[in-house]
Scaffold this motif. Structure first.
Motif, PDB file in Angstrom:
ATOM      1  N   ALA A 265      -5.262  -1.525  -5.856  1.00 57.19           N
ATOM      2  CA  ALA A 265      -5.273  -0.608  -6.997  1.00 57.19           C
ATOM      3  C   ALA A 265      -6.651  -0.569  -7.648  1.00 57.19           C
ATOM      4  O   ALA A 265      -7.125   0.492  -8.069  1.00 57.19           O
ATOM      5  CB  ALA A 265      -4.214  -1.042  -8.013  1.00 57.19           C
TER       6      ALA A 265
ATOM      7  N   GLY B  59       2.455   6.866  -5.724  1.00 60.66           N
ATOM      8  CA  GLY B  59       1.417   7.210  -6.675  1.00 60.66           C
ATOM      9  C   GLY B  59       0.943   8.635  -6.543  1.00 60.66           C
ATOM     10  O   GLY B  59       0.715   9.341  -7.537  1.00 60.66           O
ATOM     11  N   HIS B  60       0.811   9.115  -5.321  1.00 68.38           N
ATOM     12  CA  HIS B  60       0.374  10.496  -5.107  1.00 68.38           C
ATOM     13  C   HIS B  60       1.544  11.471  -5.143  1.00 68.38           C
ATOM     14  O   HIS B  60       1.378  12.633  -5.511  1.00 68.38           O
ATOM     15  CB  HIS B  60      -0.365  10.603  -3.769  1.00 68.38           C
ATOM     16  CG  HIS B  60      -1.724   9.958  -3.799  1.00 68.38           C
ATOM     17  ND1 HIS B  60      -1.914   8.632  -3.499  1.00 68.38           N
ATOM     18  CD2 HIS B  60      -2.949  10.461  -4.113  1.00 68.38           C
ATOM     19  CE1 HIS B  60      -3.196   8.331  -3.609  1.00 68.38           C
ATOM     20  NE2 HIS B  60      -3.845   9.416  -3.985  1.00 68.38           N
TER      21      HIS B  60
ATOM     22  N   THR C 134       1.126   1.053 -10.773  1.00 72.39           N
ATOM     23  CA  THR C 134       0.696  -0.240 -10.244  1.00 72.39           C
ATOM     24  C   THR C 134       1.683  -1.352 -10.590  1.00 72.39           C
ATOM     25  O   THR C 134       2.063  -2.159  -9.725  1.00 72.39           O
ATOM     26  CB  THR C 134      -0.698  -0.595 -10.786  1.00 72.39           C
ATOM     27  OG1 THR C 134      -1.632   0.390 -10.337  1.00 72.39           O
ATOM     28  CG2 THR C 134      -1.149  -1.956 -10.290  1.00 72.39           C
TER      29      THR C 134
ATOM     30  N   ILE D 195      -9.005   1.740  -5.775  1.00 77.89           N
ATOM     31  CA  ILE D 195      -8.783   3.184  -5.928  1.00 77.89           C
ATOM     32  C   ILE D 195      -8.901   3.631  -7.389  1.00 77.89           C
ATOM     33  O   ILE D 195      -8.486   4.723  -7.737  1.00 77.89           O
ATOM     34  CB  ILE D 195      -7.421   3.610  -5.349  1.00 77.89           C
ATOM     35  CG1 ILE D 195      -6.271   2.912  -6.067  1.00 77.89           C
ATOM     36  CG2 ILE D 195      -7.373   3.349  -3.860  1.00 77.89           C
ATOM     37  CD1 ILE D 195      -4.897   3.336  -5.561  1.00 77.89           C
TER      38      ILE D 195
ATOM     39  N   VAL E 242      -1.148   6.689 -10.751  1.00 76.27           N
ATOM     40  CA  VAL E 242      -1.384   5.494  -9.940  1.00 76.27           C
ATOM     41  C   VAL E 242      -1.543   4.275 -10.835  1.00 76.27           C
ATOM     42  O   VAL E 242      -1.032   3.188 -10.543  1.00 76.27           O
ATOM     43  CB  VAL E 242      -2.622   5.684  -9.042  1.00 76.27           C
ATOM     44  CG1 VAL E 242      -2.991   4.382  -8.342  1.00 76.27           C
ATOM     45  CG2 VAL E 242      -2.372   6.769  -8.013  1.00 76.27           C
TER      46      VAL E 242
ATOM     47  N   LEU F  88       0.366   3.962  -2.814  1.00 78.54           N
ATOM     48  CA  LEU F  88      -0.261   5.226  -2.445  1.00 78.54           C
ATOM     49  C   LEU F  88       0.752   6.358  -2.311  1.00 78.54           C
ATOM     50  O   LEU F  88       0.537   7.457  -2.826  1.00 78.54           O
ATOM     51  CB  LEU F  88      -1.036   5.053  -1.136  1.00 78.54           C
ATOM     52  CG  LEU F  88      -2.192   4.056  -1.192  1.00 78.54           C
ATOM     53  CD1 LEU F  88      -2.840   3.907   0.189  1.00 78.54           C
ATOM     54  CD2 LEU F  88      -3.236   4.491  -2.208  1.00 78.54           C
TER      55      LEU F  88
ATOM     56  N   MET G 226       0.827  -1.202   0.000  1.00 76.63           N
ATOM     57  CA  MET G 226       0.000   0.000   0.000  1.00 76.63           C
ATOM     58  C   MET G 226       0.868   1.262   0.000  1.00 76.63           C
ATOM     59  O   MET G 226       0.551   2.247  -0.669  1.00 76.63           O
ATOM     60  CB  MET G 226      -0.901   0.012   1.249  1.00 76.63           C
ATOM     61  CG  MET G 226      -1.678  -1.258   1.457  1.00 76.63           C
ATOM     62  SD  MET G 226      -2.773  -1.643   0.079  1.00 76.63           S
ATOM     63  CE  MET G 226      -3.507  -3.164   0.672  1.00 76.63           C
TER      64      MET G 226
END
Length: 273
Positions: A144, A58-59, A80, A147, A76, A55, A51
């Motif tokens: 993934a 990705g952000h 993945t 989200i 994101v 996360l 995670m």
């Protein structure tokens, strides 16, 4: 008549050997699983790490998708594949340290004295790591999806992603076993894996497309098996069944695995009593 008896006994011996190896692997796998169950913080870290990769990075780099030619509808979605392969790489690279600890404490020598095939002690750890990293990869892919990431190849593509991850993890695990039986102590193991792990991650397509790298890094990324694993998974996630990409991934990982397994076999022949 004697020829018939010999041909019948041959398969019987192979069948008996298979049963013995299965029982040995089941017992050893039970050992690794029992050790993991006694360490709840380790379980939490194994579940949280995927995670974090997905996360956090990705952000952190989400704005890159708006300013650069990053494939996918969002960073994101692009990230993945990198999160899956990076998690497999880190877990498998550190996987041999448990056998190194067993060597240091003398437990491995006592296990070798037991009436079991020596290779089962090593290969059971290999199977455990492949299963563990496959479970972590499945968690990443599921998270993934929650989200907003959608897979161009559906459930079949997810299974193919796990297969690519397992093939890549097999080679990395072999290298970790080489270190476990070649080094004298874990004090040497962790600096080496730390020194190798981070550069290999950044010199790959995990965080940025290869096209955005400097020319010298593109060359290194092309030689990095992690890049080929990521490209295969990313193709399944973003584009669908592109056979040219999957064939290139399969060829690169097959060559990587064969080289790593040959090196591991050579080291184990020299180091196993």
């Amino acid at each position: 008549m004697s020829g018939t008896i010999t041909s019948a006994s041959g398969p019987g011996r192979l069948s008996g050997l298979g049963v013995v190896l299965w029982r040995e692997h089941r017992a050893m796998l039970g050992r690794w699983i029992a050790r993991l169950r006694r360490e709840p913080l380790t379980i939490a870290a194994l579940l949280a790490q995927p995670m974090i990769w997905l996360l956090l990075f990705g952000h952190l780099f989400a704005g890159m998708a708006n300013t650069a030619s990053v494939p996918g509808d969002s960073y994101v979605q692009f990230m993945t594949a990198g999160a899956v392969v990076m998690t497999i790489f880190n877990a498998c690279l550190q996987g041999g340290v448990e056998l190194l600890f067993d060597r240091e404490t003398g437990l491995l020598s006592r296990m070798f004295a037991a009436p079991v095939h020596r290779i089962s002690i090593v290969s059971s750890r290999f199977v455990y790591l492949v299963a563990l990293t496959s479970a972590q990869s499945a968690i990443i892919l599921f998270a993934a999806y929650l989200i907003g990431v959608r897979y161009a190849t559906g459930l079949a593509g997810i299974a193919a992603c796990l297969a690519i991850g397992a093939a890549f993890g097999a080679g990395v695990t072999s290298l970790s076993m080489v270190l476990a039986f070649s080094l004298r102590s874990h004090s040497q193991f962790f600096p080496i894996t730390g020194f190798v792990g981070l550069p290999l991650t950044f010199v790959s397509s995990a965080l940025v497309p290869v096209d955005l790298m400097p020319s010298w890094m593109r060359v290194l990324a092309g030689l990095n098996p992690m890049t080929h694993a990521i490209d295969g998974v990313r193709s399944l996630v973003l584009h669908g069944w592109r056979l040219d990409v999957l064939a290139a991934t399969a060829g690169a990982l097959l060559l990587f695995d064969l080289c790593c397994l040959a090196l591991a076999a050579w080291v184990l022949r020299r180091k196993l009593p």
